[in-house]
Design a protein around this motif. Sequence first.
Motif, short mmCIF file in Angstrom:
data_model
loop_
_atom_site.label_atom_id
_atom_site.label_comp_id
_atom_site.label_asym_id
_atom_site.label_seq_id
_atom_site.Cartn_x
_atom_site.Cartn_y
_atom_site.Cartn_z
N UNK A 62 61.15 117.15 -13.27
CA UNK A 62 62.56 116.83 -13.05
C UNK A 62 62.80 116.09 -11.74
N UNK A 63 61.82 116.12 -10.82
CA UNK A 63 62.00 115.51 -9.50
C UNK A 63 61.38 114.14 -9.37
N UNK A 64 60.76 113.64 -10.44
CA UNK A 64 60.17 112.30 -10.39
C UNK A 64 60.71 111.47 -11.56
N UNK A 65 60.46 110.16 -11.51
CA UNK A 65 60.89 109.26 -12.59
C UNK A 65 59.68 108.70 -13.31
N UNK A 66 59.61 108.93 -14.61
CA UNK A 66 58.50 108.41 -15.39
C UNK A 66 58.66 106.92 -15.64
N UNK A 67 57.54 106.20 -15.59
CA UNK A 67 57.47 104.78 -15.90
C UNK A 67 56.69 104.61 -17.20
N UNK A 68 56.64 103.38 -17.72
CA UNK A 68 55.71 103.12 -18.82
C UNK A 68 54.33 103.58 -18.36
N UNK A 69 53.59 104.34 -19.18
CA UNK A 69 52.42 105.06 -18.67
C UNK A 69 51.19 104.24 -18.36
N UNK A 70 51.18 102.95 -18.67
CA UNK A 70 49.98 102.15 -18.42
C UNK A 70 50.38 100.69 -18.26
N UNK A 71 49.54 99.93 -17.55
CA UNK A 71 49.69 98.48 -17.47
C UNK A 71 48.97 97.86 -18.66
N UNK A 72 49.58 96.90 -19.31
CA UNK A 72 48.98 96.26 -20.48
C UNK A 72 49.00 94.75 -20.32
N UNK A 73 47.88 94.10 -20.62
CA UNK A 73 47.89 92.64 -20.62
C UNK A 73 48.65 92.11 -21.83
N UNK A 74 48.69 92.93 -22.89
CA UNK A 74 49.39 92.52 -24.10
C UNK A 74 49.64 93.75 -24.98
N UNK A 75 50.65 93.61 -25.83
CA UNK A 75 50.96 94.61 -26.84
C UNK A 75 50.83 93.93 -28.19
N UNK A 76 50.01 94.50 -29.06
CA UNK A 76 49.80 93.93 -30.40
C UNK A 76 50.56 94.79 -31.39
N UNK A 77 51.45 94.16 -32.13
CA UNK A 77 52.18 94.86 -33.17
C UNK A 77 51.52 94.67 -34.52
N UNK A 78 51.71 95.66 -35.38
CA UNK A 78 51.19 95.60 -36.75
C UNK A 78 52.38 95.66 -37.70
N UNK A 79 52.54 94.64 -38.51
CA UNK A 79 53.67 94.57 -39.44
C UNK A 79 53.35 95.19 -40.79
N UNK A 80 54.37 95.87 -41.35
CA UNK A 80 54.30 96.36 -42.74
C UNK A 80 53.10 97.26 -42.99
N UNK A 81 52.83 98.18 -42.04
CA UNK A 81 51.67 99.05 -42.19
C UNK A 81 52.03 100.38 -42.86
N UNK A 82 53.27 100.53 -43.28
CA UNK A 82 53.70 101.64 -44.14
C UNK A 82 54.33 101.01 -45.38
N UNK A 109 47.77 97.79 -25.73
CA UNK A 109 48.43 98.71 -26.66
C UNK A 109 48.49 98.08 -28.05
N UNK A 110 48.20 98.89 -29.05
CA UNK A 110 48.43 98.49 -30.44
C UNK A 110 49.51 99.39 -31.01
N UNK A 111 50.62 98.79 -31.44
CA UNK A 111 51.66 99.51 -32.16
C UNK A 111 51.27 99.51 -33.63
N UNK A 112 51.18 100.69 -34.23
CA UNK A 112 50.49 100.82 -35.52
C UNK A 112 51.39 100.70 -36.74
N UNK A 113 52.64 100.28 -36.56
CA UNK A 113 53.53 100.12 -37.70
C UNK A 113 54.57 101.23 -37.74
N UNK A 114 55.63 100.97 -38.50
CA UNK A 114 56.76 101.90 -38.54
C UNK A 114 57.04 102.35 -39.97
#
Length: 264
Positions: free
Chosen positions: A48-68, A228-233
Amino acid sequence: MRFARFVHPGGVSFGVVEGDGTSGLTVAEIDSIPFNEVRFTGQRWALADIRLLAPIFSSKVIGIGRNYADHAAEMGNEVPKEPLIFIKPSTSVIGPNDAIRIPSVTSRVEEEAELAVVIGASGARRVDRAGAEKAIFGYTCGNDVTARDLQRSDPQWTRAKGFDSFCPIGPWIVTGLDVSDIEVRCEVGRDPENLEVRQIGRTKDMVFDIPSLISYVSHVMTLLPGDIILTGTPAGVSQITPGDTVSVSIQGIGELRNPVVSLD
């Protein structure tokens, strides 16, 4: 372990989240990035006494479309025969409680709750399934925010998915988690204490599993530590508007919350 990146009175550090449940958690500072041997500095703060940031540095984020399959169907699309990949720029990444900022150029922005895979210190280049599994450092919650009207109008998805703040990640990275069949949930609403369920899915319903995705992407581009790889929604994506709060919860990881505001 749960690794976080956070702001504290002395600056910005990585740390290990300690404790059970959602209350009374502490963050123990470590002296380097999580990929190295974990060495504690002895400094601890209440969450409660600190502020969370995005948890890692990424050179890129790869999204995956239509994986469900259910999400592909709700969009009126067939399930792809091979992974459908796209890039979200590193500048789109924000952390927990940071605002998703909607620009005036779009009239329909939607949330997409996703399990996010974080690549570890070895990276991945042209790996097979076994190499893909070794390349995984851990997992976190992700939200592939999308300007749906621009996605439909543009020949490519870069603009629709690449705006600043369109990739919330967090709240921390969990290592050693079995993600073969866990729940992915999204809730949205104006009252942060009473959100409406929009999406519920399970990772077992992915069209392409995580080792397959990492292997496939690594044969297109080298994956660097922290990528980071986003694995679909799953199905249920819906419009979000200024004044909303978006909550992405993934079983075994935690909750990622972000308010929605207007950019202009």
